[in-house]
Write a protein that holds these residues in place. Structure first.
Motif: not given
Length: 439
Positions: A360-369, A394-403, A420-425
């Motif tokens: 799932e994390l690699l799918q996010n890399v393919s689609k959104h990063s 580009r960063g900006g990933a977050a553990l916000s609600g609904g993501s 744990a997510v460390d993704s600065p803009a």
């Protein structure tokens, strides 16, 4: 449980240093008031507990003793509720209310459940311990307040003694006949009084806060839910997440079968039926239709393989996490380097969760990063299975609600995992996950 954290919007910047500001802060006076109320609350709880338990113990030779003891414990629970409210409003300590004691069966079963409840007995212990502590905190707090502010402001009210008592000032020591002693009346005496009083005033907030901290420990340790109850609540929540996730996966599989392979196989059956009829009339046209149906069979088989891979890939079962993650990385649209350093294979359940987490994390890399490269590292640290996915996007990933990451974090939490997510803009993004190692 919020532990001594001020409500939002009450923090502000100050120019005075804390040592000079503390005697005038609202926190000091709230905690001072809390310590003063410790005495009447301690007396109330102690008298109730000792009286009711003595009465109940004396009546145990009859059936009446049991209900009296249960009533005593119920009163301790009520006192605990008042204490939690007092701590919440004056100490900013938010302690959850313990769950009520429930029991199935008759009267004896309910009485036994109340008498066997550890929460009830912790409340009773609190009332016994809080009485001597309340006497101590009241005495210390009122002494610091009285002597501190009294001596600090002594030059303002020293005139009372010569006017109403016929003496030069406040007597520190001396004889009753007034011939020998020390009275605070000279400028040096009053300067000393102000110095001692100022010292006590400046010390008082820290003494008050120290004693209030002990009260916080008593309230949170004895009047809150037990660790076992917290763990049960956590497990119930995690069970709900697991059930919801499993239901969602079943709906996804049903949808993929219905919209994909099933629909294609239905169309294939119809095409083969038409081809069977066509073979008798026009063998060449029938052969062409059979050839097209053969292509549809290959597509349907590929869809079924993809669906099976989404349920549990065969390569993971046969060869383990390293080759399985390498296969996932090969399908990613971004070049991915995979490093797996494990001394052994974890249990299949943890291995499967690790596989789908990285997938799932690699799918996010393919689609959104928007990344040009990524890496996956898997290793064992003590009794934890560690995984880290890094990309230069580009960063900006977050553990916000609904993501998607929030949902993944919930699923990991259901098995005592951590995300744990460390993704600065502007990137890069480091996502680290932990799972319990169960070999």
């Amino acid at each position: 449980m919020a532990y001594g954290i001020p409500p939002a919007g009450r923090e502000r910047e100050h120019r005075l240093p804390p040592a000079l500001r503390a005697p005038f802060e609202a926190r000091t006076w709230r905690e001072f008031g809390y310590l003063l109320l410790n005495l009447p609350m301690g007396i109330t709880g102690f008298v109730w507990t000792v009286t009711m338990f003595s009465l109940g113990a004396g009546l145990l030779i009859t059936f009446i003793g049991l209900p009296v003891l249960v009533l005593a414990l119920g009163g301790c629970r009520a006192i605990g509720s008042v204490e939690r409210s007092r701590a919440r409003s004056m100490l900013w300590l938010d302690v959850e209310n313990p769950r009520p004691v429930r029991a199935k069966g008759g009267l004896l079963a309910r009485l036994g459940a109340q008498l066997g409840s550890g929460v009830n007995w912790r409340h009773a212990l609190y009332t016994l311990l809080h009485f001597p502590w309340g006497v101590f905190t009241f005495s210390v707090a009122i002494s610091f307040f009285t002597y501190g502010w009294g001596l600090l402001t002594y030059p303002l009210w020293r005139w009372v003694f010569p006017v109403y008592f016929g003496q030069d000032g406040l007597q520190i020591y001396g004889s009753d006949d007034g011939r020998h002693g020390w009275w605070l009346h000279t400028p040096l005496d009053m300067a000393l009084s102000v110095a001692v009083g100022g010292t006590l005033v400046l010390t008082m907030p820290w003494v008050v806060r120290g004693m209030a901290h002990v009260d916080r420990v008593l309230v949170s340790g004895l009047l809150g839910p037990s660790r076992l109850a917290d763990r049960v609540t956590e497990l119930e929540s995690d069970r709900g997440v697991v059930v919801d996730t499993a239901a969602a996966d079943l709906r996804r599989i049903e949808r993929d079968l219905h919209d994909g392979a099933q629909a294609r196989l239905v169309a294939l059956a119809m095409d083969l039926g038409l081809a069977k009829e066509k073979l008798l009339e026009d063998p060449s046209a029938g052969a062409l239709m059979v050839e097209e149906a053969h292509g549809e069979v290959k597509i349907a088989l590929q869809e079924l393989r993809d669906l099976a891979r989404g349920i549990h890939p065969a390569i993971l079962t046969d060869r383990g996490l390293g080759p399985a993650l390498s296969a996932v990385a090969a399908r990613c649209t971004v070049p991915v380097s995979v490093t797996v350093d494990l001394p052994a294979r974890p249990v299949p359940a943890i291995e499967g969760i690790a596989y789908f987490t990285v997938s799932e994390l690699l799918q996010n890399v393919s689609k959104h990063s928007g990344a040009s490269r990524a890496s996956v590292d898997v290793w064992r640290a003590d009794d934890r299975l560690m995984m880290q996915v890094i990309d230069n996007g580009r960063g900006g990933a977050a553990l916000s609600g609904g993501s998607g990451l929030a949902g993944l974090a919930e699923r990991l939490d259901s098995v005592d995992g951590i995300l744990a997510v460390d993704s600065p803009a502007g990137g890069p993004t480091h996502i680290t996950t932990e799972l319990p190692w169960r070999a």
